[in-house]
Design a protein around this motif. Structure first.
Motif, PDB file in Angstrom:
ATOM      1  N   PHE A  25     -41.960 -89.221 -51.079  1.00 16.90           N
ATOM      2  CA  PHE A  25     -40.647 -89.826 -50.874  1.00 16.90           C
ATOM      3  C   PHE A  25     -39.630 -89.264 -51.864  1.00 16.90           C
ATOM      4  O   PHE A  25     -38.494 -88.962 -51.503  1.00 16.90           O
ATOM      5  N   GLN A  29     -36.603 -87.410 -50.193  1.00 20.79           N
ATOM      6  CA  GLN A  29     -35.355 -88.147 -50.329  1.00 20.79           C
ATOM      7  C   GLN A  29     -34.386 -87.422 -51.255  1.00 20.79           C
ATOM      8  O   GLN A  29     -33.170 -87.443 -51.048  1.00 20.79           O
ATOM      9  N   SER A  32     -32.545 -84.922 -49.200  1.00 19.41           N
ATOM     10  CA  SER A  32     -31.696 -85.516 -48.175  1.00 19.41           C
ATOM     11  C   SER A  32     -30.432 -86.148 -48.746  1.00 19.41           C
ATOM     12  O   SER A  32     -29.342 -85.989 -48.186  1.00 19.41           O
ATOM     13  N   GLN A  92     -33.843 -91.652 -39.612  1.00 14.19           N
ATOM     14  CA  GLN A  92     -33.507 -90.370 -40.212  1.00 14.19           C
ATOM     15  C   GLN A  92     -33.234 -89.313 -39.144  1.00 14.19           C
ATOM     16  O   GLN A  92     -32.342 -88.466 -39.296  1.00 14.19           O
ATOM     17  N   ARG A 134     -35.793 -99.188 -45.726  1.00 10.62           N
ATOM     18  CA  ARG A 134     -36.105 -98.340 -46.872  1.00 10.62           C
ATOM     19  C   ARG A 134     -36.441 -99.187 -48.106  1.00 10.62           C
ATOM     20  O   ARG A 134     -37.398 -98.922 -48.818  1.00 10.62           O
ATOM     21  N   ASN A 155     -35.763 -94.570 -57.499  1.00  6.16           N
ATOM     22  CA  ASN A 155     -35.009 -94.395 -56.263  1.00  6.16           C
ATOM     23  C   ASN A 155     -33.511 -94.380 -56.556  1.00  6.16           C
ATOM     24  O   ASN A 155     -32.757 -93.575 -55.988  1.00  6.16           O
ATOM     25  N   GLN A 159     -30.654 -91.261 -56.035  1.00  7.67           N
ATOM     26  CA  GLN A 159     -29.317 -91.424 -55.468  1.00  7.67           C
ATOM     27  C   GLN A 159     -28.241 -90.965 -56.445  1.00  7.67           C
ATOM     28  O   GLN A 159     -27.285 -90.283 -56.071  1.00  7.67           O
ATOM     29  N   TYR A 190     -32.024 -83.825 -43.529  1.00 10.81           N
ATOM     30  CA  TYR A 190     -32.802 -84.988 -43.073  1.00 10.81           C
ATOM     31  C   TYR A 190     -34.232 -84.608 -42.696  1.00 10.81           C
ATOM     32  O   TYR A 190     -35.137 -85.455 -42.741  1.00 10.81           O
ATOM     33  N   VAL A 193     -36.852 -85.417 -45.519  1.00  7.50           N
ATOM     34  CA  VAL A 193     -37.340 -86.784 -45.666  1.00  7.50           C
ATOM     35  C   VAL A 193     -38.213 -87.187 -44.479  1.00  7.50           C
ATOM     36  O   VAL A 193     -39.187 -87.937 -44.632  1.00  7.50           O
TER      37      VAL A 193
END
Length: 426
Positions: A25, A29, A32, A92, A134, A155, A159, A190, A193
């Motif tokens: 992940f 992620q 993405s 996604q 998510r 996470n 971001q 995308y 992910v």
């Protein structure tokens, strides 16, 4: 001096990455969300380039966020009934189609404001299901529940790191290839992910069978959020911050062009600076060994956000605005991530997706109206005064939360003691 304590702290900060599924992940992620932030900057710049209107910037933001808000209660119930990995693969894939459609229309030089609004609304529908899915799927990616708070922090770091890298890349891509290049890169990102989700080996959750219909489950989730004081208080504050404290991003193109007399690269610098602050916020949360103490951090973070916005509204110098944007990014993401972690540490598993859908609604319910309010007010009194007003409202929210803090701590203490996060008095 031994390096062992430093090494142990570093290992502790990234402990959730020892889980294979979360590793997948993290890398998928990570790719993405860089594309996502490129699209965010490119969309705001494209709308401003087409319209030169702060009001229409707010309209575009509203079109996506309001749809997510309206679908939030239904999405939370559906997420609890579905396989969350399959759901995320679908969301996604749909998001990839949305970004590639934006890319095709923009690169062909035929895109209009109405098409941007329609495609932004489509992304809002996707987000309504993707965000609670998510957030609640994080539990399935870490085998040890003690690592859940660290997974949430990492996470957030993903971001926030993307918030730093994405706008910087987007500024260069827009200068060289136009906004369509950003949308194309996002659409292709995308697939990273999607691949990471398909490669995971997930243990299915115990099926939660219920005879209740969707309306009954929605009511049950609402009653839980409404009557559980810690979650209710945090969601109210988060909604206020979303309404007032997040609207600055809609006005950022106005600051870049009219206040600081720059272009897309100036916008990229400002968004990148907020990403630096947000990344520092995320990394600081990974170093925490417990969720205990995060309630105070929420209070401090919202106050920092409010003060930084007020000062940003007064600034007409690029270097000072960049520094203040770093504080804005830190306060905004520190408050949001700490709130998320507290809620996830308190909520019961059978209501997790529904509660996280209300967390999504607290953002998507307030933020679109904040965008409209900021856009309309900026047309009347100017972007600087608008941002100063929203900052003052954040500070007021922090003061209200200060008076609520002893009450929510009294409710949280026995729960944390039961979960082993606090010692049980003898």
């Amino acid at each position: 001096m031994s390096n062992e304590p430093i090494a142990n702290s570093f290992a502790h900060a990234w402990r959730a990455l020892r889980h294979r599924n979360f590793q997948l992940f993290f890398f998928g992620q990570g790719i993405s969300v860089i594309g996502n932030w490129m699209t965010r900057l490119a969309t705001t710049w494209l709308v401003y380039h087409l319209t030169h209107s702060a009001w229409l910037l707010g309209i575009v933001s509203f079109s996506g966020q309001f749809v997510s808000f309206a679908l939030g209660p239904f999405a939370g119930v559906w997420v609890e009934r579905l396989d969350r990995r399959k759901l995320l693969v679908c969301t996604q894939a749909l998001a990839a189609v949305q970004s590639l459609a934006l890319a095709a229309l923009t690169l062909a030089h035929i895109i209009t404001l109405w098409e941007i609004i329609a495609l932004t609304a489509l992304q809002g529908i996707i987000n309504a299901f993707d965000m609670p899915g998510r957030q609640s799927f994080l539990v399935q990616m870490v085998d040890d529940r003690n690592d859940l708070s660290n997974a949430i922090a990492i996470n957030s770091s993903i971001q926030n790191g993307a918030r730093l890298v994405g706008p910087a890349i987007a500024g260069l891509v827009i200068a060289g290839f136009g906004e369509g290049g950003c949308f194309l890169i996002d659409g292709l990102s995308y697939f990273a992910v999607i691949a990471s989700l398909l490669l995971m080996r997930i243990k299915p959750l115990d099926a939660h069978r219920t005879k209740a219909n969707m309306i009954q489950q929605m009511r049950e989730g609402w009653d839980y959020v409404r009557t559980f004081r810690p979650i209710r208080t945090i969601l109210i504050l988060f909604a206020l911050v979303s309404l007032m404290g997040y609207s600055w991003s809609v006005l950022l193109p106005v600051f870049a062009a009219q206040v600081l007399h720059g272009g897309a690269s100036t916008l990229g610098w400002l968004m990148g600076a907020s990403g630096v602050g947000a990344l520092i916020s995320g990394l600081s949360l990974t170093l925490r060994k417990s969720v205990v103490g995060l309630t105070r951090m929420v209070q401090i973070a919202v106050a920092i956000l409010g003060a930084a916005l007020m000062l940003f509204g007064l600034s007409h110098t690029l270097w000072l605005s960049i520094i203040l944007m770093a504080f804005v990014g830190f306060g905004m993401l520190q408050g949001a991530s700490a709130s998320n972690t507290i809620i996830q540490s308190l909520v019961t598993e059978d209501k997790r997706a529904r509660v996280m859908s209300y967390y999504t609604m607290a953002f998507f319910g307030a933020a679109p109206f904040g965008s409209l309010f900021a856009g309309a007010l900026a047309d009347r009194i100017g972007a600087p005064h608008t941002v100063m007003l929203t900052g003052a409202c954040c500070i007021a929210g922090s003061l209200w939360y200060t008076f609520e803090l002893p009450k929510i701590r009294a409710v949280m203490r026995p729960i944390y003691q039961q979960n082993g996060l606090l010692p049980i008095p003898t």
